[in-house]
Scaffold this active site. Structure first.
Site, PDB file in Angstrom:
ATOM      1  N   ASP A 130       0.873  -1.171   0.000  1.00 15.70           N
ATOM      2  CA  ASP A 130       0.000   0.000   0.000  1.00 15.70           C
ATOM      3  C   ASP A 130       0.908   1.219   0.000  1.00 15.70           C
ATOM      4  O   ASP A 130       2.134   1.079  -0.133  1.00 15.70           O
ATOM      5  CB  ASP A 130      -0.952  -0.026   1.203  1.00 15.70           C
ATOM      6  N   HIS A 149      -3.212   3.987  -3.667  1.00 12.67           N
ATOM      7  CA  HIS A 149      -2.596   3.166  -2.615  1.00 12.67           C
ATOM      8  C   HIS A 149      -1.209   2.688  -3.034  1.00 12.67           C
ATOM      9  O   HIS A 149      -0.841   1.540  -2.819  1.00 12.67           O
ATOM     10  CB  HIS A 149      -3.488   1.962  -2.273  1.00 12.67           C
ATOM     11  N   GLU A 197     -10.232   3.642  -4.762  1.00 13.41           N
ATOM     12  CA  GLU A 197      -9.996   4.968  -4.165  1.00 13.41           C
ATOM     13  C   GLU A 197      -8.975   5.826  -4.901  1.00 13.41           C
ATOM     14  O   GLU A 197      -8.078   6.392  -4.284  1.00 13.41           O
ATOM     15  CB  GLU A 197      -9.594   4.802  -2.688  1.00 13.41           C
TER      16      GLU A 197
HETATM   17  C1  NAG Z   1     -16.965   9.521  -6.736  1.00 15.49           C
HETATM   18  O1  NAG Z   1     -17.745  10.414  -7.472  1.00 15.49           O
HETATM   19  C2  NAG Z   1     -18.574  11.247  -6.683  1.00 15.49           C
HETATM   20  C3  NAG Z   1     -19.468  12.051  -7.574  1.00 15.49           C
HETATM   21  O2  NAG Z   1     -19.090  11.997  -8.898  1.00 15.49           O
HETATM   22  C4  NAG Z   1     -17.700  12.123  -5.814  1.00 15.49           C
HETATM   23  O3  NAG Z   1     -18.494  12.948  -4.993  1.00 15.49           O
HETATM   24  C5  NAG Z   1     -16.852  11.244  -4.949  1.00 15.49           C
HETATM   25  O4  NAG Z   1     -15.956  12.009  -4.191  1.00 15.49           O
HETATM   26  C6  NAG Z   1     -16.056  10.273  -5.785  1.00 15.49           C
HETATM   27  N1  NAG Z   1     -15.402   9.356  -4.926  1.00 15.49           N
HETATM   28  C7  NAG Z   1     -14.105   9.161  -4.952  1.00 15.49           C
HETATM   29  C8  NAG Z   1     -13.559   8.184  -3.980  1.00 15.49           C
HETATM   30  O5  NAG Z   1     -13.384   9.727  -5.730  1.00 15.49           O
END
Ligand code: NAG
Ligand code: NAG
Ligand code: NAG
Ligand code: NAG
Ligand code: NAG
Length: 644
Positions: free
Chosen positions: A293, A347, A418
């Protein structure tokens, strides 16, 4: 080759016959020696696994009892009732009572029919004999499974001198039969079913375990070890076995995984072996090893040793290729396969910093970047650099190493969770910024290139099942653009309340379920930092783990659920406490995956039978040297029916 040499020896007619014969014999002897030696070194490799795991001497402290046991148990209807020992009444131990009172003590509960007799017999471990009916290569594995079984029986023994006592039986003959001896690799379609019978005749018990594969027979031995227990009340302690039994068994899900993170905190090879001992006792069959990670990279890759050198916490906090090989064998003889995941593109920080030294440019960006909250989920940050073409070459080499080390070419996990788009937005060239209006497409293109590297690493062949963590990229509309449903399997880890899993299934993807609200074992230990989101409270109890059956939800096609995986991230756990995090909750999960027993949908309350069986299973893990969490006060175990 041996034949050809001996034949040539015979053709040397012009020599003196005696001399020719002598030379010929020496030749053949030399050959046999070489062959024998080669065969032995192959076997030696596996026998290095023994002794397997030295258990803590604390567990079997000899202690003189201050007074004899005061309680004994009587089966009353379905409960063992605790009573005072009375003179003239033969005392029954709790273990013997619960084995015979209203339930099996098998865990996981078998999927097929189980018939257990109510008669038992005392015996000692010298009386067990094995007859293994299997050709090579399964025969070698089976011999190891037999040794492991013997160890398990010995683990129950609490009095070193118990063999001086007379026993009810003179001999227990265990007959193991493997139909397809060629199956020695675990695959998703491997038949893990088995049939176990115990019959008694005069002073002999005969146990039969038959299965199509080694893996089935191994599971059968596991079940057999659960029909044996230590009865501390007969003659100061004896082994006891059920005299008559039939168990037909098979798993409901073929993917029954456990994920462990060895990057946030390192865990030694012996600790991983202990994890495998727990898994095999519960018939879990896939160890998903989240080996690296952004915090550390402990795996020494043969072609890319720099990763561990710059990425491990310390030289002794690493896994060498030999360690991996040893773990693979240790796992295999316990019915477990290992899937190693090197998470990318997020990660990834520690381990990926050697690029500039080798004139390969930055392989990762945002490494240790602050304030971390903007660029990653937890410190330290780090994400691969999709702009650097060398990254894909490195990935190919890295994948080649993993494929070589694990020989695992059916399942491959590429990570993929992520990704933080801010990190890329802040670090990449303006050309890239211009090219991608939506950075999800940059992420998608990275993934396609990584998949291409994987296929190249695998000699151009597609891996049948490539696993990826669920993420924004596995959501609509991106998922169908970047992931081919014929070979991408999504490990769905979001909340079971989110629409993700159902959407994926409806879009035709196969999934592995790891819902955070049920199957994340790291949650509930409070926060480990002052800033950012709290850790995922609350604690997932074993009941929560056990009750989770998302495939019964409306709209789920169960055929697309390949199985499930319980996950332990290691921010707040290392080898000193890993046992208690994993067990007995991992066992609760294992029964859910193995036989998926039905639940009371009105109350979601778990029957006492499950509590008692799980407690018995927990005690078996303790006997095998593990340190699982306690489930409840001992009083509840001694007084069944009074606590629930
Ligand atoms: C995934 O997408 C949503 C909306 O498009 C956003 O709010 C969110 O932060 C994103 N999540 C990640 C982990 O990037
Ligand atoms: C077991 O037997 C041996 C030999 O008779 C004796 O020396 C030893 O004290 C015994 N151990 C226990 C725990 O009874
Ligand atoms: C066990 O299996 C063997 C061979 O498969 C068979 O001959 C024997 O009758 C079986 N014994 C029992 C007790 O089922
Ligand atoms: C053993 O079990 C079988 C079927 O489960 C039954 O037919 C048989 O009578 C039992 N034998 C004994 C001695 O309990
Ligand atoms: C998915 O993979 C299969 C098998 O290689 C291929 O035939 C198909 O065209 C691919 N689908 C897409 C959308 O790329």
């Amino acid at each position: 080759m041996l034949k050809a040499v001996c034949y040539r020896g015979l053709r040397m007619k012009h020599y003196d016959l005696k001399r020719a014969l002598l030379i010929f014999s020496l030749f053949c002897i030399a050959f046999f020696v070489v062959l024998f030696w080669q065969q032995n070194s192959a076997i030696d490799e596996v026998s290095q696994l023994f002794p397997v795991y030295k258990k803590s001497p604390l567990l079997k402290k000899e202690r003189k009892l201050p007074y004899p046991p005061q309680w004994h148990w009587q089966c009353n209807g379905k409960h063992c009732e605790r009573q005072k020992v009375a003179p003239g009444v033969s005392a029954v131990s709790l273990s013997t009572c619960s084995m015979l009172c209203g339930s099996t003590q098998l865990w996981p509960q078998p999927s097929g029919p189980v018939t257990l007799g109510s008669k038992t017999a005392t015996f000692n471990h010298h009386q067990i004999q094995f007859k293994a009916d299997a050709k090579e290569p399964a025969a070698t594995l089976l011999n190891h499974a037999i040794e492991i079984f013997k160890d398990k029986v010995l683990d129950y023994v609490q009095d070193v001198n118990y063999t001086v006592h007379d026993t009810d039986v003179e001999k227990i003959l265990v007959h193991l039969k493997v139909q397809h001896a060629d199956v020695v690799r675990l695959r998703l379609d491997t038949d893990e079913s088995y049939h176990l019978t115990i019959k008694s005749k005069a002073h002999q018990l005969s146990v039969n375990i038959t299965a199509n594969t080694f893996f089935g027979v191994r599971h059968g031995l596991e079940t057999l070890s659960q029909l044996i227990w230590w009865d501390e009340y007969s003659k100061g302690g004896m082994l006891r076995i059920i005299k008559n039994a039939s168990v037909k068994d098979y798993p409901v899900f073929s993917y029954r995984g456990l994920m462990l993170d060895t990057a946030r905190n390192y865990m030694s090879v012996d600790t991983l072996k202990r994890v495998f001992i727990g898994m095999s006792a519960n018939k879990l069959n896939i160890f998903h090893w989240h080996v690296s990670d952004s915090q550390s990279f402990p795996l020494i890759l043969p072609r890319l040793p720099k990763f561990a050198k710059v990425g491990s916490y310390a030289p002794d906090m690493t896994y060498s290729p030999e360690d991996v090989k040893e773990l693979m064998l240790f796992a295999l003889v316990r019915g477990i396969r290992i899937v190693i995941e090197i998470d990318t593109p997020a990660h990834a920080g520690s381990g990926w910093t050697w690029g500039p030294d080798e004139d390969m440019g930055e392989l990762a960006v945002c490494v240790n970047k602050q304030p971390w909250m903007l660029y990653c989920g937890e410190p330290p940050c780090g994400q691969l650099n999709p702009d650097n073409p060398k990254v894909y070459e490195v990935l190919e080499t890295l994948y080649k190493d993993l494929l070589d080390m694990t020989k695992e070419d059916e399942l491959f996990h590429i990570g993929g969770d992520e990704v933080n788009l801010e990190c890329w937005q802040d670090s990449l060239s303006s050309a890239t910024q211009k090219k991608y209006g939506d950075f999800h497409d940059l992420w998608g293109d990275f993934t396609l290139k990584a998949l291409e590297s994987l296929q190249k690493a695998n000699g151009g062949k597609r891996i049948p099942y490539v696993l990826v963590w669920s993420s924004n990229l596995t959501k609509r509309p991106y998922v169908s653009k970047y992931f081919n449903r014929s070979n991408i399997v999504v490990q769905s880890w979001g909340s079971s309340q989110w629409p993700d899993t159902l959407d994926l299934i409806q879009d035709g993807y196969k999934v592995i379920i790891s819902h955070v609200d049920a199957w994340y074992l790291d949650c509930g230990f409070g926060r480990w930092r002052e800033t950012g989101d709290a850790a995922c409270d609350p604690y997932r109890t074993w009941q929560t783990v056990y009750n989770h059956r998302p495939w019964t939800q409306q709209g789920v096609n169960k055929k697309q659920v390949m199985g499930g995986e319980i996950c332990l991230w290691s921010e707040q756990v290392d080898e000193t406490s890993v046992d208690a995090r994993l067990w007995p909750r991992g066992a609760a999960f294992a029964e859910r995956m193995w036989s998926d027993p039905s639940l009371d949908l009105n109350t979601f309350s778990i029957s006492e039978d499950v509590y008692l069986r799980l407690n018995t299973q927990r005690d078996r893990l303790v006997a095998r040297g593990l340190r699982p969490e306690a489930m409840w006060p001992q009083w509840c175990l001694q007084n069944p029916g009074m606590c629930l």
